[in-house]
Enzyme design. Structure first.
Site, mmCIF file in Angstrom:
data_model
loop_
_atom_site.group_PDB
_atom_site.id
_atom_site.type_symbol
_atom_site.label_atom_id
_atom_site.label_comp_id
_atom_site.label_asym_id
_atom_site.label_seq_id
_atom_site.Cartn_x
_atom_site.Cartn_y
_atom_site.Cartn_z
ATOM 1 N N GLN A 314 0.836 -1.200 0.000
ATOM 2 C CA GLN A 314 0.000 0.000 0.000
ATOM 3 C C GLN A 314 0.875 1.256 0.000
ATOM 4 O OE1 GLN A 314 -3.142 0.366 -0.408
ATOM 5 N NE2 GLN A 314 -4.095 -1.588 0.079
ATOM 6 N N GLU A 364 -1.037 -14.976 -4.236
ATOM 7 C CA GLU A 364 -0.543 -13.754 -4.874
ATOM 8 C C GLU A 364 0.081 -14.094 -6.223
ATOM 9 O OE1 GLU A 364 0.807 -10.213 -6.156
ATOM 10 O OE2 GLU A 364 -0.619 -10.510 -4.522
ATOM 11 N N ASN A 414 -8.262 -8.361 -1.649
ATOM 12 C CA ASN A 414 -7.768 -7.000 -1.863
ATOM 13 C C ASN A 414 -7.241 -6.915 -3.294
ATOM 14 O OD1 ASN A 414 -6.868 -4.392 -1.508
ATOM 15 N ND2 ASN A 414 -5.053 -4.956 -0.333
ATOM 16 N N CYS A 442 -10.233 -0.247 -3.924
ATOM 17 C CA CYS A 442 -9.833 1.149 -4.115
ATOM 18 C C CYS A 442 -10.670 1.812 -5.205
ATOM 19 C CB CYS A 442 -8.351 1.254 -4.456
ATOM 20 S SG CYS A 442 -7.881 0.425 -5.991
#
Length: 495
Positions: A314, A364, A414, A442
Site C-alpha cells: 500500500q 498472490e 484486496n 480502491c
C-alpha cells in the site's frame, strides 16, 4: 430466475466505459446526467464539481486566472483534483461518493431479489449496510512510498524531461510535466526524479519515447520506507545494444548515483531493468541490482516487512496500518478460523492476523511478493501461514477443495482495480465454509461492483453460482489517498 449478467447488460451496467450498476433506466433518484458522467468514468469528479467550496473557488479564480493555467496547476488538477479543498472538505466529498455507491448497489440488489420498501438500519445514512464514518489518513502531504515517473517531451519540448503526463496519446498532445509541486509526492521522490533528469540530459543515449522510434532510457520508480531508505528502479529499452554496450550504460548510471551529482540522493539501492514492453515482471525481465540492498523493509503492526522491487505494498504506510486494523476488526477471525488472504501482496493482512487465526492461506500473482511474504513470516516467527504464487482463479478452487466444509473460513480479498476474476468469485460463492468475506476495493464504482453483484445475486445455475448469496453488512471508507478522489472501501459481507 434472473440472469444477472444479461440483466445488467440490458440496463447499461456492463457498458465498457464505466461498468456501473445504476439500476434500471428510470430507477428512483437516477438522473440521466449522472448516468452519463458515471459511464464516462467521471463519477466522483461529478460530485467534486458540485462541492460548494470547489464552486466558490472557481468563481473567485475566474476573474484573475487566464485560460492558459500554469503547467503545474494543470497537472495538480489532473493528478490531485481535490488539492484546492481543505482536508476536512475532501473527506466529506469522499464520504458522499461512497454513500452514493452503496445506495445504488443496495437498490440494484433489492431489484434482483425482488425486495421493495425495506427499512434501513438505524444510524446508517439511509442504508441497510452500516456505513461507518470515513477514517482519515494520518499523513496528508507527501504520503506516497512509491512513485513512478515517465520520460518524454516537457513543456519546453525537451525530450529528456522526467515527470507525469498531461494530455492523451489519442489526441497527440502528451506533455511530460515535472511534478515536485504535487502534494502527495514526498521530497525524496522529487529529488531522485530531478537528478534522474540531470543524468538523462548529460547522457549521450536518447530516451525511448515510442518503442518503434528507438531510444533507450525510460521510466523511473522510487520506493521509500519510514526509515528514510530509498530504492530507485530505472527501466531501459535495450533495442539492439550489445551486452558490452549495456554494461557501459549500467556503469554510467551507477557512477552517477554513487560518485556523481546523484550521490546526494543517498540511494539505498539502485535497480536496472531491460524491458521491451510497457510493463515487465521480474520473471519476464529480471531486475538487476547495480548497487545496495536488494530489498527495503518496513515496520508495520509489529512486523518487519520485506519489500521487493515489484511487490505490491500500500502506497500510504501510515494509512495502511489503519486499513489493516479495520480489516482485522471486521473479519472476526479467531482461533477456530482459517483465513484466506486473496491477492495478498507481501502478505501483510494475513500475517497481521495470524496470531488470531488457526491457519492463514495467502495467494498472490507476483512471485517476488510471495517470497517476501514467506521471508517475513519466517523472520517474525509466524508458523501458521502458507503463501502460494500464481493466479487466484487457478489456485483458490484447489485450496478450497482441500479444506473441510465444516471448518469456518474467512476470506479477505484486496484485488487490483480490475477486480476479481469471475472464477475467484465463483469459488468463494460456492464454498459453504466461507460465511464471512471482507472485500477491500480502491475503486468500488468500477469492476469491483461487478464482483459485488455476483457475490450477492440470487443463486444462478447458468452462471454456476450455487452457494447462498452474501449480504453487505458494514462498510468503512479509509482514506489512503489525500488530495485525490480515491479512498479504500472495506466491505463486510456475511451469509
Amino acid at each position: 430466475m434472473h440472469n444477472p449478467r444479461l440483466l445488467l447488460s440490458r440496463v447499461g451496467f456492463f457498458s465498457k466505459p464505466g461498468l456501473l450498476p445504476w439500476y434500471a433506466a428510470n430507477a428512483p433518484g437516477l438522473s440521466q446526467s449522472f448516468l452519463g458522467r458515471a459511464h464516462k468514468g467521471n463519477f466522483i469528479n461529478g460530485i467534486i464539481k458540485k462541492h460548494p467550496s470547489r464552486q466558490n473557488h472557481q468563481k473567485k479564480q475566474r476573474h484573475f486566472r487566464s485560460l492558459d493555467d500554469s503547467w503545474q496547476e494543470r497537472l495538480a488538477d489532473v493528478v490531485t483534483p481535490l488539492w484546492r479543498l481543505s482536508y476536512e472538505e475532501q473527506l466529506k466529498v469522499k464520504f458522499e461518493a461512497q454513500k452514493t455507491i452503496l445506495q445504488r448497489l443496495e437498490s440494484y440488489l433489492q431489484f434482483l431479489h425482488g425486495v421493495h420498501g425495506t427499512v434501513a438500519s438505524p444510524h446508517s445514512e439511509g442504508l441497510h449496510c452500516h456505513l461507518h464514518p470515513i477514517i482519515p489518513s494520518p499523513i496528508i502531504n507527501g504520503y506516497r512510498n512509491k512513485s513512478t515517473f515517465s520520460v518524454n517531451r516537457g513543456p519546453d519540448g525537451n525530450p529528456k524531461t522526467v515527470g507525469y503526463y498531461l494530455g492523451t496519446w489519442r489526441d497527440g498532445n502528451v506533455v511530460c510535466v515535472p511534478c515536485s509541486h504535487l502534494k502527495n509526492i514526498p521530497e525524496k521522490h522529487s529529488q531522485v526524479a530531478q537528478y534522474y533528469e540531470v543524468f538523462l540530459r548529460q547522457s549521450s543515449v536518447e530516451p525511448c519515447l515510442l518503442f518503434h522510434e528507438g531510444g533507450h532510457w525510460r521510466e523511473l520508480t522510487v520506493r521509500t520506507n519510514s526509515q528514510g531508505h530509498t530504492m530507485a528502479i530505472v527501466t531501459f529499452h535495450p533495442q539492439g545494444l550489445s551486452q558490452e554496450e549495456l554494461r557501459v550504460q549500467k556503469m554510467t548510471l551507477k557512477d552517477f548515483f554513487t560518485k556523481g551529482p546523484g550521490a546526494v540522493c543517498e540511494l539505498t539501492s539502485l535497480y536496472f531493468q531491460e524491458s521491451t514492453m510497457t510493463r515487465c515482471s521480474h520473471q519476464q525481465s529480471p531486475y538487476q541490482l547495480l548497487f545496495g540492498e536488494p530489498h527495503i523493509f518496513e515496520d508495520l503492526l509489529g512486523l518487519k516487512i520485506r519489500i521487493s522491487p515489484d511487490a505490491f505494498f500500500q502506497i500510504n504506510t501510515a494509512g495502511a496500518e489503519l486499513l489493516y486494523q479495520t480489516i482485522g476488526e471486521l473479519s472476526g477471525v479467531n482461533s477456530g478460523t482459517i483465513l484466506l488472504d486473496i491477492c495478498c501482496g507481501t502478505g501483510v493482512i494475513g500475517l497481521s492476523l495470524a496470531q488470531r487465526a488457526s491457519q492463514v492461506l495467502g495467494i498472490e500473482l507476483v512471485e517476488q511478493a510471495v517470497q517476501d511474504a514467506r521471508w517475513t513470516a519466517a523472520f517474525n516467527g509466524v508458523t501458521n501461514c502458507e503463501f502460494h504464487a500464481g493466479r487466484a482463479e487457478k489456485i483458490l478452487p484447489q485450496l478450497l477443495k482441500s479444506q473441510k466444509d465444516e471448518k469456518l473460513t474467512v476470506a479477505v480479498v484486496n484485488p487490483a482495480r480490475a477486480g476479481l476474476h469471475y472464477q475467484v468469485v465463483q469459488a468463494i460463492r460456492n464454498c459453504r465454509a466461507i460465511h464471512t468475506l471482507v472485500f477491500v476495493s480502491c475503486k468500488p464504482h468500477g469492476e469491483s461492483t461487478r464482483n459485488f453483484i455476483e457475490l450477492c445475486c440470487p443463486p444462478n445455475s447458468a452462471k454456476k453460482l450455487h452457494g447462498e448469496p452474501f449480504v453487505p453488512r458494514e462498510a468503512v471508507p479509509v482514506d489512503l489517498f489525500p488530495h485525490t478522489p480515491h479512498c479504500e472501501l472495506v466491505l463486510l459481507f456475511t451469509r
